[in-house]
Design an enzyme around this catalytic site. Structure first.
Site, mmCIF file in Angstrom:
data_model
loop_
_atom_site.group_PDB
_atom_site.id
_atom_site.type_symbol
_atom_site.label_atom_id
_atom_site.label_comp_id
_atom_site.label_asym_id
_atom_site.label_seq_id
_atom_site.Cartn_x
_atom_site.Cartn_y
_atom_site.Cartn_z
ATOM 1 N N ARG A 113 8.050 -25.594 19.010
ATOM 2 C CA ARG A 113 8.394 -24.151 18.825
ATOM 3 C C ARG A 113 9.457 -24.085 19.795
ATOM 4 N NH1 ARG A 113 4.346 -20.222 19.591
ATOM 5 N NH2 ARG A 113 5.760 -18.585 18.685
ATOM 6 N N SER A 115 10.205 -21.305 21.515
ATOM 7 C CA SER A 115 9.831 -20.606 22.899
ATOM 8 C C SER A 115 9.355 -21.638 24.029
ATOM 9 C CB SER A 115 8.556 -19.753 22.684
ATOM 10 O OG SER A 115 8.751 -19.110 21.513
ATOM 11 N N GLY A 117 10.211 -25.250 23.834
ATOM 12 C CA GLY A 117 11.339 -26.093 24.181
ATOM 13 C C GLY A 117 12.319 -25.495 25.369
ATOM 14 N N ARG A 118 12.350 -24.003 25.294
ATOM 15 C CA ARG A 118 13.289 -23.454 26.262
ATOM 16 C C ARG A 118 12.699 -23.652 27.332
ATOM 17 N NH1 ARG A 118 15.748 -18.426 22.860
ATOM 18 N NH2 ARG A 118 15.325 -19.582 20.878
ATOM 19 N N GLU A 141 3.466 -35.800 21.426
ATOM 20 C CA GLU A 141 3.575 -36.437 22.444
ATOM 21 C C GLU A 141 4.229 -35.710 23.595
ATOM 22 O OE1 GLU A 141 6.115 -38.325 20.145
ATOM 23 O OE2 GLU A 141 4.549 -39.331 19.150
ATOM 24 N N GLN A 160 5.185 -26.612 14.903
ATOM 25 C CA GLN A 160 5.263 -25.719 13.586
ATOM 26 C C GLN A 160 5.501 -27.050 12.567
ATOM 27 O OE1 GLN A 160 8.513 -23.035 13.407
ATOM 28 N NE2 GLN A 160 9.787 -24.248 14.654
ATOM 29 N N TYR A 174 0.448 -42.752 2.348
ATOM 30 C CA TYR A 174 -0.212 -43.380 3.741
ATOM 31 C C TYR A 174 -1.533 -43.646 3.524
ATOM 32 C CZ TYR A 174 -0.501 -43.435 8.623
ATOM 33 O OH TYR A 174 -0.599 -43.922 10.124
#
Lengths: 234, 473
Positions: A113, A115, A117-118, A141, A160, A174
């Site tokens: 998200r 928020s 990442g910033r 990770e 997300q 899979y």
């Protein structure tokens, strides 16, 4: 085609064959986006005690790698209201609180998200793609690429997921793939790259001679016990 | 002799072997000493031999049509299963000698603390939060720290200063669970029994109850112990429902079902008390509970028939529980009713039967939606024509409510019963599959159930916490 919110909703209540399972959805109003659903951080974390671990060579004997992982991986369970502190440059594995199950005609993509990442939190580095037929929790990770340590609380929305409809149902999903290493995982799973068949071939090329399956060191064919680690040899 | 009983006993035995194999697969030697590998290797050899015995001398005999299996063959299989179970019990007991890095899972804490929170401590006591240890059996201890630190070996260290503080330190509640069952979440139902002991010790209930019953001096000692056990059993039943009775029934090995001890009534006495109370809780006995009762009756019947109750324990020969049962059980029940804020009821059971369908599909059940899927699909269709806010009309219907851990455990139990029932026919079918293939399917199935249960327990707590937070806002 990426699914919009109404199509995601339909998939969440569709018949078993077409259904996307995401559980628990605690607050749909908070979690739903126009074409994605926010996922929460689970309570299990895995970190490597790197001060003790010499390094991972996927071409080492499988038994040795498995033993090393048990020996050097530290499992940390965090219960609310406690938090895990991720220092700059620190790497940890975690998983989604949600259990995800995809039908055979849906693939998904996991993204962080903005928020977070910033602030400098990466939730995955390379593994954001989820194959059709996958079931289990998704592994994060976590990496703090920022300059300040920060607290990570279980249950917070850090990622997300968006869904892609395949043109046709996959014939090789899979769950039936030969090497589905992470199917059904409910905790963050450490890499099992050493299980890949290409490493079996590599091992044969590298290890011309006898090696202990536990410590990977060279032994002679007559040895009953490994002189390095003491393992009883077959 | 009943074919189904023998098959179920055999599957129980195989389940224990699965547990032991799972444990050995994860066994790990820190120092990698030769002796450690010797230990692991010998356990593996033992298990391999037992599996070989089961395949060759029991399974093969049970593959025929049930009507065609001779009575003598069945009796032989029954006896052989008993002997092998006995050996497996011994191996199981000694597995603590295997070095491993296993620790008590956080899910175990979540599981038991959840039940501990259902107790009304009356504002006087701190909630019981036990410390767990991995051992070779289920156990409960209430210890004072100096008693733990200064054991008999260090008598010389018994300083007067420490001893003077001895009674001011809050005792520690220690609950042990078998090392090999640290991941076997269904058996954790038995931990609620141990929690019952901790609660009993805290409130002094069984002490109080046994004092109120007039018993002779000789009987009093046994009565006190048995009251503790009956309290812990009924406590677990009131919080957990039928899943507790099932886990206790499957935990009691056949050779012991009719044998009382000084510290415990016989498993049969305990189960009969529990079944009587269970019928009161559920009002109408569901089929799966009926099956459990029938299975238990069969076990005891064959236990009696084949002399498994023959050895008398001299310590309790003269103790007649019947003299005290009618007085003691109601007293214990009323004490539990007084301290339990939230008890298992028939609505919980109804929910569990619904959740069981999700477990069968491999979906964890820490929470679930109230709205019916078909109704919700219609609502989505209708919504497209309306011009309303999605956040108000549709999305709240997707919210899931946390399920109670007792509902989760009962759903898992109902599913397990169905699976065992299925394996009763498929495992002994005379088809192309080898014993090893069938065993692998059985092992994978049990692993899957454990995974779903662990995930459901692990998420249950955080669900409720986040939900509470939302509600407060």
């Amino acid at each position: 085609m990426i699914l919009d919110e109404i199509s995601i909703m339909r998939r969440l209540v569709a018949d078993e064959k077409e259904r996307i399972v995401i559980t628990p959805i605690i607050d749909a109003g908070e979690q739903f986006g126009p074409s994605s659903i926010d996922l929460r951080l689970g309570i299990h974390f895995k970190v490597i005690r790197r001060t003790e671990y010499a390094g991972l060579n996927p071409a080492d004997p499988k038994e040795k790698i498995k033993n090393d992982i048990i020996r050097y991986c530290e499992n940390i369970d965090v219960e609310l209201p406690n938090a895990l502190v991720l220092h700059p440059g620190e790497f940890a594995l975690s998983s989604t609180l949600e259990y995800i199950k995809l039908p055979r005609d849906i693939a998904a993509r996991l993204e962080g998200r903005s928020s977070w990442g910033r602030l400098g939190l990466q939730i995955h580095s390379t593994a954001g793609f989820v194959d059709p037929g996958f079931a289990g929790t998704l592994t994060f990770e976590l990496n703090n690429v920022g300059r300040v340590p920060f607290y990570i609380y279980p249950g917070t929305r850090v990622a997300q997921i968006s869904f892609y409809e395949l043109k046709e149902e996959s014939t090789y999903p899979y769950d039936i793939k030969k090497y589905h290493k992470y199917q059904g995982d409910i905790r963050p799973a450490f890499s099992e790259c050493y299980e890949d068949p290409e490493f079996d071939k590599l091992r044969k090329m590298i290890n011309k001679g006898h090696f202990c399956s536990n410590c990977g060191k060279k032994i002679s064919a007559e040895d009953k016990f490994c002189k390095h680690c003491g393992k009883k040899l077959a | 002799m009943n074919v189904k009983l023998v098959k179920l006993l055999l599957l129980e035995l195989l389940e224990r072997i699965v547990l032991m194999e799972n444990f050995l697969d994860n066994a790990h030697c820190h120092a990698a000493e030769e002796a450690d590998y010797e230990v692991i290797g010998s356990f593996r050899d033992f298990i391999k031999n037992i599996k070989g015995e089961i395949e060759a001398s029991v399974c093969d005999m049970l593959t025929d049509d049930e009507r065609e299996i001779h009575e003598n063959t069945l009796y032989f299989c029954f006896k052989k299963t008993l002997t092998l179970s006995h050996i497996v019990n011994i191996l199981h007991y000694h597995l603590y000698t295997v070095p491993s890095k296993d620790v008590v899972l956080s899910e175990t804490h979540i599981f038991l603390n959840n039940f501990s929170r259902k107790i009304d401590y009356g504002g006087y006591y701190a909630p019981v939060e036990p410390t767990f240890i991995l051992w070779n059996s289920y156990n409960f201890r209430h210890l004072k720290l100096p008693d733990v630190i200064i054991s008999d070996m260090y008598q010389s260290l018994l300083l007067k200063e420490i001893m003077s503080y001895r009674d001011t330190i809050r005792p520690t509640t220690i609950i042990a669970l078998p090392k090999i069952e640290f991941k076997n979440s269904f058996r954790w139902c038995l931990l609620v029994h141990e929690l019952g002991h901790a609660i009993d010790t805290k409130f002094g209930i069984s002490e109080k109850v046994s004092k109120e019953i007039s018993a002779s001096k000789e009987d009093m000692k046994i009565l006190k112990e048995w009251t503790r056990e009956v309290f812990a059993d009924l406590f677990a039943l009131k919080l957990l429902g039928p899943a507790y009775v099932a886990s206790l029934a499957f935990f009691s090995s056949l050779e012991r079902v009719l044998k009382p001890e000084e510290s415990h009534p016989s498993p049969n006495t305990r189960i009969l008390i529990l079944i009587k109370e269970l019928k009161n809780i559920l009002k109408k006995t569901p089929e799966v509970v009926e099956d459990l009762i029938n299975f238990w009756d069969m076990r005891c019947e064959y236990g009696r028939k084949y002399g498994l109750d023959s050895t008398e324990n001299p310590d309790i020969k003269d103790f007649n529980f019947g003299n005290y049962e009618s007085k003691m059980v109601p007293m214990v029940k009323s004490e539990i009713d007084r301290i339990c804020k939230q008890k298992f009821n028939k609505d919980n059971y109804k929910k569990a039967t619904e959740l069981c369908k999700l477990v069968a599909k491999g979906i964890p059940i820490s929470s679930s939606r109230d709205y019916d899927d078909k109704k919700l699909m219609k609502d989505i269709d209708k919504f497209k024509e309306m011009n309303e806010d999605i956040k108000v009309i549709l999305l709240p219907k997707f919210n899931e409510k946390p399920n109670d851990i007792s509902e989760i455990m009962n759903a898992v139990w109902i599913h397990r019963s169905t699976i065992l029932e299925e394996f009763c026919s498929t495992f002994f079918e005379n088809n192309q599959k080898s014993f090893e293939e069938k065993y692998k399917t059985f092992r994978d199935e049990l692993k899957n159930i454990d995974k779903i249960t662990l995930k459901s327990i692990g998420t249950a707590d955080i669900n409720s916490l986040l939900m509470e937070k939302g509600e407060k806002e």
